[in-house]
Design an enzyme around this catalytic site. Structure first.
Site, PDB file in Angstrom:
ATOM      1  N   GLY A   7       0.843  -1.191   0.000  1.00  0.00           N
ATOM      2  CA  GLY A   7       0.000   0.000   0.000  1.00  0.00           C
ATOM      3  C   GLY A   7       0.873   1.234   0.000  1.00  0.00           C
ATOM      4  N   ALA A   8       1.368   1.597  -1.172  1.00  0.00           N
ATOM      5  CA  ALA A   8       2.332   2.708  -1.277  1.00  0.00           C
ATOM      6  C   ALA A   8       1.626   4.012  -1.582  1.00  0.00           C
ATOM      7  CB  ALA A   8       3.376   2.395  -2.348  1.00  0.00           C
ATOM      8  N   ILE A  11       1.467   7.558   3.164  1.00  0.00           N
ATOM      9  CA  ILE A  11       2.420   7.151   4.194  1.00  0.00           C
ATOM     10  C   ILE A  11       3.386   6.097   3.652  1.00  0.00           C
ATOM     11  CG2 ILE A  11       2.695   6.018   6.430  1.00  0.00           C
ATOM     12  CD1 ILE A  11       1.642   8.824   6.707  1.00  0.00           C
ATOM     13  N   GLY A  12       2.829   5.010   3.117  1.00  0.00           N
ATOM     14  CA  GLY A  12       3.667   3.926   2.620  1.00  0.00           C
ATOM     15  C   GLY A  12       4.598   4.367   1.510  1.00  0.00           C
ATOM     16  N   ASN A 102      -4.213   3.736  11.808  1.00  0.00           N
ATOM     17  CA  ASN A 102      -4.747   4.527  12.908  1.00  0.00           C
ATOM     18  C   ASN A 102      -5.756   3.714  13.713  1.00  0.00           C
ATOM     19  OD1 ASN A 102      -3.383   6.999  12.600  1.00  0.00           O
ATOM     20  ND2 ASN A 102      -4.782   7.646  10.974  1.00  0.00           N
ATOM     21  N   LYS A 204      -2.620   8.521  21.532  1.00  0.00           N
ATOM     22  CA  LYS A 204      -3.024   8.999  20.212  1.00  0.00           C
ATOM     23  C   LYS A 204      -4.538   8.921  20.048  1.00  0.00           C
ATOM     24  CE  LYS A 204      -1.763   8.945  15.343  1.00  0.00           C
ATOM     25  NZ  LYS A 204      -0.945   8.354  14.269  1.00  0.00           N
ATOM     26  N   ASN A 208      -7.451  11.457  18.722  1.00  0.00           N
ATOM     27  CA  ASN A 208      -8.115  11.112  17.465  1.00  0.00           C
ATOM     28  C   ASN A 208      -9.613  10.876  17.615  1.00  0.00           C
ATOM     29  OD1 ASN A 208      -5.723  11.331  16.120  1.00  0.00           O
ATOM     30  ND2 ASN A 208      -5.444   9.152  15.739  1.00  0.00           N
ATOM     31  N   ASN A 212     -10.888  14.020  15.462  1.00  0.00           N
ATOM     32  CA  ASN A 212     -11.110  13.609  14.068  1.00  0.00           C
ATOM     33  C   ASN A 212     -12.564  13.710  13.615  1.00  0.00           C
ATOM     34  OD1 ASN A 212      -8.345  13.061  14.125  1.00  0.00           O
ATOM     35  ND2 ASN A 212      -8.566  11.219  12.891  1.00  0.00           N
ATOM     36  N   GLU A 285     -11.677   6.925   8.154  1.00  0.00           N
ATOM     37  CA  GLU A 285     -11.285   5.839   9.060  1.00  0.00           C
ATOM     38  C   GLU A 285     -12.066   5.953  10.373  1.00  0.00           C
ATOM     39  OE1 GLU A 285      -6.848   4.179   8.672  1.00  0.00           O
ATOM     40  OE2 GLU A 285      -6.909   6.319   9.059  1.00  0.00           O
TER      41      GLU A 285
END
Length: 328
Positions: A7-8, A11-12, A102, A204, A208, A212, A285
Site C-alpha cells: 500500500g504505497a 504514508i507507505g 490509525n 493517540k 483522534n 477527528n 477511518e
C-alpha cells in the site's frame, strides 16, 4: 532485509521513497494511476526537508513480491479486510508484518492483552478476516507521526513529522524490533523503540477519537477546535470517556487531558486525517478509530454519551458523502 510496502500511498509511499533513496531493498505495491506514474516516472517527494525523486521497484501484483523479510502495511485500516487475505501466502516463518493503521489495531486483543486476550471487535476486524490471514506472532506495531498526501499520481507531499514509534505487542525489545528500527533510521526517519506501545496507542486515540470526527463535521482545524469555547468542552468530555475505557483495560495514560488538548493547539492550523479524507472524497477511518472505542466501551460497560453522539453524526456524514460520490 527485504521490505515490501503493501500500500504505497501517502504514508507507505513516503516511507518507501526514503528507503529506496537510502539504497535499501524495498518493493512498493500500488494500484491504478499511482502505480502507472511510478513505473513511468519514478516516485517524487515534495518536502520542506528537500525535494527528491527515486525509482524503487514497483509492483501491481502481489504474486511478484516473493517472500519479504518485512511487510509494512501502508493501507488505511478499512483496506486491510481486502488486503490481508492476499498477503497470507507471502508471509514466511521469519516474516514480520508492521501495522501502521490509525486507531485500535486488529491484533490488539489477540495476544498480550491480559484478561482481555481473545476479545474481538467487529468494527476493527469484521468477521475476523484480518486475524485469520495474519498470525499475530508475526506482527510488530507502529504509530505513525507523519503528515503526507498524494498530490498527484507518483507525487507525494510531506508536510510535517518524521517519527514512527515501533513496539512489540508484549512490550519487549526484540531483535527484530531493533533491526527494523535501524533500517528506518538509516532511511532518515526518527524511530523510537517503545516498551509502552499500548500506552502510546491510547494517547493517540485520546486525541483522534475526539478531534477527528468533530473536524469532519465542522471542517475545523486542531487549533480552532482547541480554542473554541463551545467545542472544547465537548472534546474534553469525549477524552474523559476514552480515558475511562483505557483505564478499564489497565492502561494509565502518561499525560492529562489538558496536556493533550494543549498539544493539539500547538500543532496549529492542521486538518485531521479524517477531514482530509472527507475533502478528498475518500472513506473516513471512522470505525477503527471511533467505532472501535465505542464498541469496546459497550463491552466493558462504560457509558460514552458524548462519543456516541459525535460518532453517530460522523457515521451519517460518511453515508451521505458516499451517496453523493456515487451519484456524480
Amino acid at each position: 532485509m527485504r521490505f515490501l510496502i503493501a500500500g504505497a500511498g501517502a504514508i507507505g509511499g513516503y516511507v518507501g521513497a526514503l528507503m529506496a533513496r537510502a539504497g535499501q531493498d524495498v518493493t512498493l505495491f500500488a494500484r491504478g494511476a499511482h502505480l502507472a506514474a511510478m513505473r513511468e516516472r519514478g516516485l517524487r517527494v515534495l518536502s520542506a526537508d528537500g525535494d527528491f525523486e527515486t525509482h524503487p521497484r514497483v509492483i501491481g501484483d502481489l504474486a511478484e513480491a516473493g517472500t519479504p523479510d518485512v511487510i509494512i502495511l501502508g493501507v488505511k485500516a478499512h483496506g486491510l479486510t481486502q488486503l490481508a487475505p492476499q498477503l497470507a501466502s507471502l508471509i514466511g516463518p521469519e516474516t514480520t508484518v508492521v501495522s501502521t493503521q490509525n486507531g485500535l489495531p486488529w491484533w490488539y486483543f489477540q495476544l498480550g492483552a491480559g484478561e482481555h486476550t481473545g476479545l474481538t471487535l467487529e468494527s476493527v476486524d469484521p468477521g475476523g478476516v484480518i486475524g485469520k490471514a495474519i498470525d499475530p506472532a508475526r506482527v510488530l506495531g507502529s504509530i505513525v507521526y507523519l503528515g503526507t498526501e498524494v498530490v498527484e499520481p507518483g507525487v507525494i507531499r510531506h508536510t510535517e513529522g518524521n517519527r514512527i514509534s515501533l513496539g512489540e505487542p508484549d512490550g519487549t525489545r526484540s531483535e527484530r524490533l531493533k533491526a527494523i528500527a535501524a533500517s528506518l533510521i538509516q532511511a532518515g526517519l526518527r524511530v523510537p523503540a517503545t516498551a509502552r506501545y499500548r500506552q502510546e496507542i491510547w494517547v493517540k486515540l485520546l486525541g483522534n477519537v475526539a478531534f477527528n470526527p468533530i473536524s469532519a463535521l465542522t471542517r475545523a482545524t486542531l487549533v480552532t477546535m482547541a480554542r473554541d469555547p463551545h467545542i472544547c468542552p465537548v472534546v474534553r468530555s469525549i477524552m474523559a470517556e476514552v480515558e475511562a475505557v483505557a483505564n478499564k483495560l489497565g492502561i494509565e495514560l502518561p499525560i492529562s487531558i489538558d496536556q493533550r488538548i494543549a498539544g493539539a493547539e500547538k500543532v496549529g492550523e492542521h486538518k485531521t486525517s479524517m477531514l482530509q479524507d472527507l475533502e478528498a472524497g475518500r472513506p473516513m477511518e471512522l470505525e477503527p478509530v471511533v467505532g472501535a472505542v465505542v464498541e469496546l466501551g459497550e463491552k466493558l460497560g462504560i457509558a460514552m454519551p458524548h462519543t456516541r453522539t459525535v460518532y453517530a453524526c460522523a457515521k451519517l456524514l460518511g453515508v451521505t458523502s458516499a451517496a453523493g460520490r456515487s451519484s456524480t
